[in-house]
Design an enzyme around this catalytic site. Structure first.
Site, PDB file in Angstrom:
ATOM      1  CG  HIS A 126      -0.252   0.214   2.504  1.00 17.85           C
ATOM      2  ND1 HIS A 126       0.419  -0.800   3.128  1.00 17.85           N
ATOM      3  CD2 HIS A 126      -0.102   1.306   3.290  1.00 17.85           C
ATOM      4  CE1 HIS A 126       0.945  -0.337   4.263  1.00 17.85           C
ATOM      5  NE2 HIS A 126       0.654   0.929   4.380  1.00 17.85           N
TER       6      HIS A 126
HETATM    7  C1  UD1 Z   1      -1.982   4.927   6.626  1.00 18.18           C
HETATM    8  C2  UD1 Z   1      -0.652   5.305   7.252  1.00 18.18           C
HETATM    9  C3  UD1 Z   1       0.370   4.211   6.982  1.00 18.18           C
HETATM   10  C4  UD1 Z   1      -0.127   2.863   7.406  1.00 18.18           C
HETATM   11  C5  UD1 Z   1      -1.460   2.613   6.710  1.00 18.18           C
HETATM   12  C6  UD1 Z   1      -2.029   1.265   7.080  1.00 18.18           C
HETATM   13  C7  UD1 Z   1      -0.139   7.697   7.313  1.00 18.18           C
HETATM   14  C8  UD1 Z   1       0.744   8.729   6.767  1.00 18.18           C
HETATM   15  N1  UD1 Z   1      -0.118   6.526   6.683  1.00 18.18           N
HETATM   16  O1  UD1 Z   1      -1.800   4.937   5.227  1.00 18.18           O
HETATM   17  O2  UD1 Z   1       1.544   4.495   7.725  1.00 18.18           O
HETATM   18  O3  UD1 Z   1       0.805   1.877   7.058  1.00 18.18           O
HETATM   19  O4  UD1 Z   1      -2.367   3.639   7.091  1.00 18.18           O
HETATM   20  O5  UD1 Z   1      -3.226   1.020   6.450  1.00 18.18           O
HETATM   21  O6  UD1 Z   1      -0.819   7.948   8.279  1.00 18.18           O
HETATM   22  N2  UD1 Z   1      -9.320   4.427   2.739  1.00 18.18           N
HETATM   23  C9  UD1 Z   1     -10.539   3.805   2.707  1.00 18.18           C
HETATM   24  N3  UD1 Z   1     -11.072   3.399   3.882  1.00 18.18           N
HETATM   25  C10 UD1 Z   1     -10.465   3.587   5.068  1.00 18.18           C
HETATM   26  C11 UD1 Z   1      -9.233   4.252   5.085  1.00 18.18           C
HETATM   27  C12 UD1 Z   1      -8.649   4.655   3.917  1.00 18.18           C
HETATM   28  O7  UD1 Z   1     -11.114   3.597   1.647  1.00 18.18           O
HETATM   29  O8  UD1 Z   1     -11.021   3.189   6.109  1.00 18.18           O
HETATM   30  C13 UD1 Z   1      -8.689   4.850   1.461  1.00 18.18           C
HETATM   31  C14 UD1 Z   1      -9.011   6.240   1.032  1.00 18.18           C
HETATM   32  O9  UD1 Z   1      -9.153   6.238  -0.330  1.00 18.18           O
HETATM   33  C15 UD1 Z   1      -7.763   7.020   1.413  1.00 18.18           C
HETATM   34  C16 UD1 Z   1      -6.672   5.982   1.244  1.00 18.18           C
HETATM   35  O10 UD1 Z   1      -7.285   4.747   1.596  1.00 18.18           O
HETATM   36  O11 UD1 Z   1      -7.566   8.132   0.612  1.00 18.18           O
HETATM   37  C17 UD1 Z   1      -5.470   6.232   2.111  1.00 18.18           C
HETATM   38  O12 UD1 Z   1      -5.807   6.342   3.488  1.00 18.18           O
HETATM   39  P1  UD1 Z   1      -4.875   7.205   4.479  1.00 18.18           P
HETATM   40  O13 UD1 Z   1      -5.357   7.100   5.865  1.00 18.18           O
HETATM   41  O14 UD1 Z   1      -4.678   8.576   3.929  1.00 18.18           O
HETATM   42  O15 UD1 Z   1      -3.456   6.514   4.383  1.00 18.18           O
HETATM   43  P2  UD1 Z   1      -3.034   4.983   4.244  1.00 18.18           P
HETATM   44  O16 UD1 Z   1      -2.480   4.792   2.885  1.00 18.18           O
HETATM   45  O17 UD1 Z   1      -4.109   4.070   4.693  1.00 18.18           O
END
Ligand code: UD1
Length: 364
Positions: free
Chosen positions: A206
């Site tokens: 990811h």
């Molecule tokens: C975050 C953490 C990362 C961790 C990862 C585990 C930061 C900088 N990054 O990254 O260190 O390894 O979590 O998962 O904090 N989304 C959903 N549903 C959710 C959550 C996210 O659909 O419940 C999607 C959304 O499109 C969002 C994308 O995932 O834009 C990224 O989510 P985000 O929390 O920004 O960062 P992660 O890549 O999950």
């Protein structure tokens, strides 16, 4: 009575906060409150973990959701500040390295509240990783730094953090793994996916460095195309990876590959069972490098660096970067000589959270 605000926000935080919330029970002088920032919000990314790990319902949910780093961090700060003002805690406790960690840490110290960081001192020395910035900033403002492996002690010493703030307590994520191993054994996930023990590989990816670039994704698909000829691959896909495959026009290649099974993100118990019985795990996650070390399963980390070097020096982890030929040759090596014994890093004994709670109770 000492009021402690405990922060969790994203998936890897939940297994770290669970044992801490439990360990506070031994300390009647501590009044813990749990704040969920809402950084992760889906059932599969959040709710399932609360249910399976017995984490108490959050006292408050900031419901920030997804956004750019700046907006997400800013919104967490904006919504957390009034909570700190209202509860006037003795401590704010943050875990890991996600945006929720640094955002709540900054709010706490600016209001003069003491900050404790669980999983302090880890360094990849790669400032292009958002998590590295979160780690460095959070450690630089923390009053108590709880370290999970010896490299953390060294790194903090180099950065001039006074010794009395730093405690080597072990790994809270491993507390959760140990507490749930038996329960995970009951999971039916292998039957549901028609998989046999040791006869499949697991992939998770990811990180932006791997999944934001179509060239890199093409290279990764080539690697999977080789590996699947040996054993099928199960890929519980993070929502950001799924979204990128579509956006970057490579979904078809992944979805139509025989022997590559893309499934929804799993709950903790199913994923633990899946990892524990895999032939090889390929990942860019931080926590999975640690979990496979304890499970004694080969882990190939598709990154150029790791902030968790003990998983290489003592564990089952190998850094393979993103060079396709290297990944495939390391995969073959793991298949030929799987780990026989796994060394347990110091203090990864399931009692890290107890140590942290005792130190916080003393410091309050
Ligand atoms: C975050 C953490 C990362 C961790 C990862 C585990 C930061 C900088 N990054 O990254 O260190 O390894 O979590 O998962 O904090 N989304 C959903 N549903 C959710 C959550 C996210 O659909 O419940 C999607 C959304 O499109 C969002 C994308 O995932 O834009 C990224 O989510 P985000 O929390 O920004 O960062 P992660 O890549 O999950």
């Amino acid at each position: 009575m000492s009021v402690i605000l405990n922060i969790c926000g994203a998936r890897p935080n939940f297994m770290k906060i669970a044992p801490l919330m439990r360990a506070y029970h031994e300390h009647p002088t501590i009044r813990p409150l749990l704040i969920h920032t809402g950084q992760h919000y889906d059932t599969n990314m959040s709710t399932l973990f609360f249910d399976q790990l017995g984490i108490p319902k959050p006292d408050l949910n900031l419901e920030v959701g997804s956004a750019s780093h700046a907006v997400q961090t800013a919104q967490i700060m904006e919504r957390f500040e009034p909570i700190v003002k209202e509860h006037k805690p003795d401590w704010v406790v943050v875990v890991g390295d996600v945006n929720s960690t640094v955002a709540c840490g900054l709010v706490a110290v600016k209001l003069g509240v003491r900050l404790a960081h669980v999983e302090a001192g880890l360094r990849s020395f790669d400032r292009a990783m958002p998590e590295e910035i979160n780690r460095v900033v959070t450690d630089s403002i923390s009053d108590l730094l709880f370290v999970s492996e010896p490299s953390g002690l060294e790194n903090l010493k180099h950065e001039g953090v006074p010794d009395e703030r730093v405690h080597f307590v072990g790994n809270v994520m491993i507390d959760t793994l140990r507490a749930n191993r038996d329960k995970a054994e009951q999971s039916r996930v292998l039957d549901e996916l028609k998989l046999a023990k040791g006869q499949y590989n697991v992939v998770t990816l990811h990180r932006p460095s791997n999944v934001d670039d179509p060239v890199m994704l093409g290279r990764i698909a080539d690697v999977f195309d080789e590996i699947r000829k040996d054993l099928p691959i199960v890929f519980p896909m993070h929502p950001r990876t799924l979204a990128n495959l579509g956006r970057l026009g490579v979904a078809e290649r992944f979805q139509s590959m025989d022997g590559l099974r893309i499934v929804e993100p799993m709950g903790y118990l199913d994923f633990l069972k899946l990892m524990a019985n895999a032939a090889v795990v390929l990942t860019d996650s931080g926590g999975i490098q640690e979990e496979t070390t304890i499970l004694g399963v080969s882990c190939l980390t598709m990154r150029e660096n790791t902030e968790r070097p003990v998983t290489i020096t003592q564990g089952t982890n190998t850094l393979v970067g993103t060079d396709g030929a290297k990944i495939v040759s390391e995969y073959r090596r793991c298949r030929q000589s799987p780990p026989t014994t796994a060394q347990v890093p110091e203090k990864w004994d399931g009692r890290a959270a107890e140590r942290i709670a005792a130190i916080l109770a003393d410091a309050s």
